[in-house]
Design a protein around this motif. Structure first.
Motif, PDB file in Angstrom:
ATOM      1  N   MET A 175     -22.712  59.894 -25.018  1.00  0.00           N
ATOM      2  CA  MET A 175     -21.554  58.840 -25.086  1.00  0.00           C
ATOM      3  C   MET A 175     -21.947  57.513 -25.221  1.00  0.00           C
ATOM      4  SD  MET A 175     -18.417  58.526 -25.648  1.00  0.00           S
ATOM      5  CE  MET A 175     -17.655  60.090 -25.170  1.00  0.00           C
ATOM      6  N   SER A 198     -19.844  69.156 -18.864  1.00  0.00           N
ATOM      7  CA  SER A 198     -19.025  68.592 -19.723  1.00  0.00           C
ATOM      8  C   SER A 198     -17.962  68.343 -18.803  1.00  0.00           C
ATOM      9  CB  SER A 198     -18.751  69.568 -20.865  1.00  0.00           C
ATOM     10  OG  SER A 198     -18.156  70.777 -20.233  1.00  0.00           O
ATOM     11  N   ALA A 199     -16.732  67.684 -19.478  1.00  0.00           N
ATOM     12  CA  ALA A 199     -15.406  67.411 -18.742  1.00  0.00           C
ATOM     13  C   ALA A 199     -15.218  68.340 -17.753  1.00  0.00           C
ATOM     14  CB  ALA A 199     -14.503  66.966 -19.576  1.00  0.00           C
ATOM     15  N   ASP A 201     -23.483  62.636 -20.977  1.00  0.00           N
ATOM     16  CA  ASP A 201     -23.256  61.105 -20.553  1.00  0.00           C
ATOM     17  C   ASP A 201     -24.380  60.168 -21.510  1.00  0.00           C
ATOM     18  OD1 ASP A 201     -21.602  61.024 -18.361  1.00  0.00           O
ATOM     19  OD2 ASP A 201     -23.165  61.424 -16.843  1.00  0.00           O
ATOM     20  N   ASN A 231     -13.961  60.546 -18.192  1.00  0.00           N
ATOM     21  CA  ASN A 231     -14.776  59.517 -18.914  1.00  0.00           C
ATOM     22  C   ASN A 231     -13.786  58.697 -19.936  1.00  0.00           C
ATOM     23  OD1 ASN A 231     -16.654  58.719 -21.326  1.00  0.00           O
ATOM     24  ND2 ASN A 231     -18.047  59.499 -19.518  1.00  0.00           N
ATOM     25  N   ALA A 251     -15.131  56.826 -22.468  1.00  0.00           N
ATOM     26  CA  ALA A 251     -15.679  56.754 -23.739  1.00  0.00           C
ATOM     27  C   ALA A 251     -15.905  54.879 -24.051  1.00  0.00           C
ATOM     28  CB  ALA A 251     -14.857  57.145 -24.779  1.00  0.00           C
ATOM     29  N   GLN A 308     -14.328  64.474 -26.948  1.00  0.00           N
ATOM     30  CA  GLN A 308     -14.577  62.953 -26.891  1.00  0.00           C
ATOM     31  C   GLN A 308     -15.861  62.699 -27.361  1.00  0.00           C
ATOM     32  OE1 GLN A 308     -14.421  62.583 -22.351  1.00  0.00           O
ATOM     33  NE2 GLN A 308     -12.992  60.700 -22.806  1.00  0.00           N
ATOM     34  N   LEU A 309     -16.928  63.556 -27.313  1.00  0.00           N
ATOM     35  CA  LEU A 309     -17.921  63.255 -27.934  1.00  0.00           C
ATOM     36  C   LEU A 309     -17.880  63.405 -29.482  1.00  0.00           C
ATOM     37  CD1 LEU A 309     -20.771  65.164 -25.873  1.00  0.00           C
ATOM     38  CD2 LEU A 309     -20.704  62.435 -26.352  1.00  0.00           C
ATOM     39  N   TYR A 333     -17.968  63.760 -16.727  1.00  0.00           N
ATOM     40  CA  TYR A 333     -18.778  63.733 -17.934  1.00  0.00           C
ATOM     41  C   TYR A 333     -17.777  63.891 -19.149  1.00  0.00           C
ATOM     42  CZ  TYR A 333     -22.113  65.929 -14.964  1.00  0.00           C
ATOM     43  OH  TYR A 333     -23.303  65.962 -13.820  1.00  0.00           O
ATOM     44  N   PRO A 334     -18.311  63.489 -20.358  1.00  0.00           N
ATOM     45  CA  PRO A 334     -17.394  63.354 -21.350  1.00  0.00           C
ATOM     46  C   PRO A 334     -16.933  64.922 -21.730  1.00  0.00           C
ATOM     47  CG  PRO A 334     -19.325  61.974 -22.083  1.00  0.00           C
ATOM     48  CD  PRO A 334     -19.777  62.726 -20.557  1.00  0.00           C
ATOM     49  N   SER A 335     -16.040  65.297 -22.663  1.00  0.00           N
ATOM     50  CA  SER A 335     -15.545  66.587 -23.324  1.00  0.00           C
ATOM     51  C   SER A 335     -16.179  66.562 -24.579  1.00  0.00           C
ATOM     52  CB  SER A 335     -14.163  66.531 -23.299  1.00  0.00           C
ATOM     53  OG  SER A 335     -13.562  65.679 -24.421  1.00  0.00           O
TER      54      SER A 335
END
Length: 168
Positions: free
Chosen positions: A70, A99-100, A67, A112, A114, A137-138, A132-134
């Motif tokens: 991102m 994570s995701a 988090d 998430n 983004a 995504q990050l 949470y972002p994957s």
């Protein structure tokens, strides 16, 4: 610079009375991500703010660092990123990352998005609403903005973060 702990819902943190405000003896209240100080050339102010930081705590070993990464990547104005500069993020942790998909454990089902969700005080406002972002995504957010992560982690976490770093 910023600081992170984790989402403030069970099972990530202790919701017993008083534990969100003092999760461990002498610890700071639990929070998700906080942009403490935007990028600056004021070394003394940085030093003062850094010296005022306190440890906090969560219940499970993984932390909400994704988090934080991102929000640091996508909140360009709040962080103070220059548009055409190569940027570095030094990510320090003594724990693995959520994570995701991990948000489901806390009833957080919305992926998430983004997007930047920092309020005027630098607090991440959607920590308990967005998963949470994957990793993907990050990677996309950091690469799109020319941000290079540097993972400064404790010995027992090196293999996890070395694997993550190899994806960038």
């Amino acid at each position: 610079f910023g600081s992170f702990v984790d989402k403030t819902v069970a099972p990530y943190v202790n919701l017993a009375p008083g534990k969100l405000n003092e999760p461990c003896g002498g610890c700071a209240p639990v929070f998700g991500f906080r942009n403490v100080l935007s990028l600056t050339d004021q070394a003394e102010e940085f030093s003062v703010q850094l010296g005022q930081q306190q440890v906090s705590g969560n219940l499970d070993q993984p932390e909400g660092g994704f988090d934080a990464l991102m929000q640091t990547a996508v909140c360009t104005d709040a962080i103070g990123w220059r548009e055409k500069a190569t940027k570095l993020i030094v990510f320090a942790s003594d724990a693995p990352f959520h994570s995701a998909g991990d948000g489901k454990l806390g009833g957080i089902l919305t992926p998430n998005d983004a997007q930047c969700h920092l309020d005027a005080s630098g607090e991440y406002t959607e920590l308990n609403n967005l998963d949470y972002p994957s990793v993907g995504q990050l990677i996309a957010a950091l690469e799109e903005r020319n941000i290079q992560p540097i993972f400064a982690v404790t010995g027992e976490q090196i293999d996890i973060y070395r694997g993550l770093a190899s994806m960038f």
